[in-house]
Design an enzyme around this catalytic site. Structure first.
Site, short mmCIF file in Angstrom:
data_model
loop_
_atom_site.label_atom_id
_atom_site.label_comp_id
_atom_site.label_asym_id
_atom_site.label_seq_id
_atom_site.Cartn_x
_atom_site.Cartn_y
_atom_site.Cartn_z
N GLN A 92 -4.53 -21.33 -3.40
CA GLN A 92 -5.93 -21.56 -4.54
C GLN A 92 -6.32 -21.18 -3.34
OE1 GLN A 92 -6.09 -24.32 -7.03
NE2 GLN A 92 -5.47 -23.35 -9.02
N CYS A 151 -11.58 -25.07 -17.81
CA CYS A 151 -10.81 -25.32 -16.76
C CYS A 151 -10.30 -26.89 -18.06
CB CYS A 151 -11.90 -26.67 -16.24
SG CYS A 151 -10.61 -27.35 -15.53
N THR A 152 -9.13 -26.72 -18.27
CA THR A 152 -8.48 -27.79 -19.21
C THR A 152 -9.21 -29.41 -18.95
OG1 THR A 152 -6.60 -27.28 -17.85
CG2 THR A 152 -6.80 -26.19 -19.77
N THR A 175 -3.91 -23.74 -18.22
CA THR A 175 -4.80 -24.21 -16.99
C THR A 175 -5.25 -22.81 -17.29
OG1 THR A 175 -5.26 -24.19 -15.05
CG2 THR A 175 -3.08 -23.23 -15.41
N ASN A 176 -6.74 -23.14 -16.87
CA ASN A 176 -8.30 -21.60 -17.45
C ASN A 176 -7.31 -20.99 -16.02
OD1 ASN A 176 -9.11 -22.13 -19.38
ND2 ASN A 176 -9.07 -23.31 -19.40
N MET A 221 -1.13 -28.50 -13.77
CA MET A 221 -2.19 -28.29 -12.22
C MET A 221 -3.26 -27.65 -13.65
SD MET A 221 -0.45 -23.79 -12.38
CE MET A 221 0.17 -23.95 -14.07
#
Length: 238
Positions: free
Chosen positions: A52, A196-197, A83-84, A10
């Site tokens: 989402q 956000c990664t 993931t954040n 993700m």
């Protein structure tokens, strides 16, 4: 060495960085041919993205909770969500597990506190910036947060999902992100977390007017430290 379970995919771009960083830390610590004990549940990001956009966070939480249970059943001693944004459903994942969930915001807070940062600008998807779940977790550690204004939030979110999660990082978008970081500094942030990664693929840690905390990197490093706790460090010989 403890076994880490990673809920990834993700997107897969940042998950690949998690794999690289965790193994690099383990090899640096233990030397030789050592690598980490890792289990990976790589989800189909298209399915996650649909949930989402539908704001179906109950289904998203159930999806990640199931992934966490599979990792635990396979032998994971701890689980992390790579993931954040999907830490929005971290409570559902935690409730499904009997092993620890290593939370990304806790890793960010530890690094920020060690560096003396008390007010962090938060740069990420619109949910991470606009909703309280991420800021509230940082607040547990005594860290205040600032976020961009609404138009900037929309632009950052667009860059993340239309470009970065699909492997593209145009220079124009990089410049726009640097501008948002500068605005956060002007508003009073003494550091900015790339929450956000994928943002780390566009903004290197030294690419800004204020210190940048790379959330994927610090999360992966914290996970590696957890895995290595109690591991024997070679002292010489073969």
């Amino acid at each position: 060495m403890r076994t880490l379970g990673v809920i990834g995919g993700m997107s897969w771009y940042s998950t690949a960085e998690y794999y690289r960083i965790v193994n690099s830390v383990v090899q640096e610590r233990l030397g030789g041919h050592h690598s980490a004990h890792l289990l990976l549940e790589s989800l189909d990001f298209a399915q996650v993205r649909e949930l989402q956009l539908a704001d179906d966070w109950d289904a998203a939480g159930a999806l990640l909770a199931d992934a966490g249970r599979r990792l635990q059943a396979a032998g994971a001693d701890a689980v992390l969500i790579a993931t954040n944004l999907m830490h929005k459903v971290a409570p559902a994942v935690e409730a499904a597990l009997d092993v620890p969930l290593l939370h990304i915001a806790d890793a960010v807070a530890e690094v920020a506190t060690a560096a003396g940062h008390r007010t962090l600008g938060v740069l990420g998807t619109r949910w991470v910036m606009a909703e309280p779940f991420y800021a509230d977790r940082l607040a547990r550690h005594g860290i205040a947060t600032l976020v961009p204004d609404a138009p900037a939030q929309e632009e950052v979110d667009r860059i993340i999902f239309d470009e970065l999660t699909q492997g593209s990082a145009p220079e124009g978008s990089r410049a726009r992100l640097r501008g948002v970081v500068a605005d956060l500094r002007a508003a009073g942030a003494d550091a900015v977390v790339l929450a956000c990664t994928e943002l780390e693929l566009a903004l290197p840690p030294d690419d800004g007017p204020v210190p940048l905390i790379a959330s994927a990197r610090v999360h992966a490093e914290a996970a590696a430290a957890y895995a290595l706790a109690g591991a024997r460090v070679p002292t010489g010989g073969r």
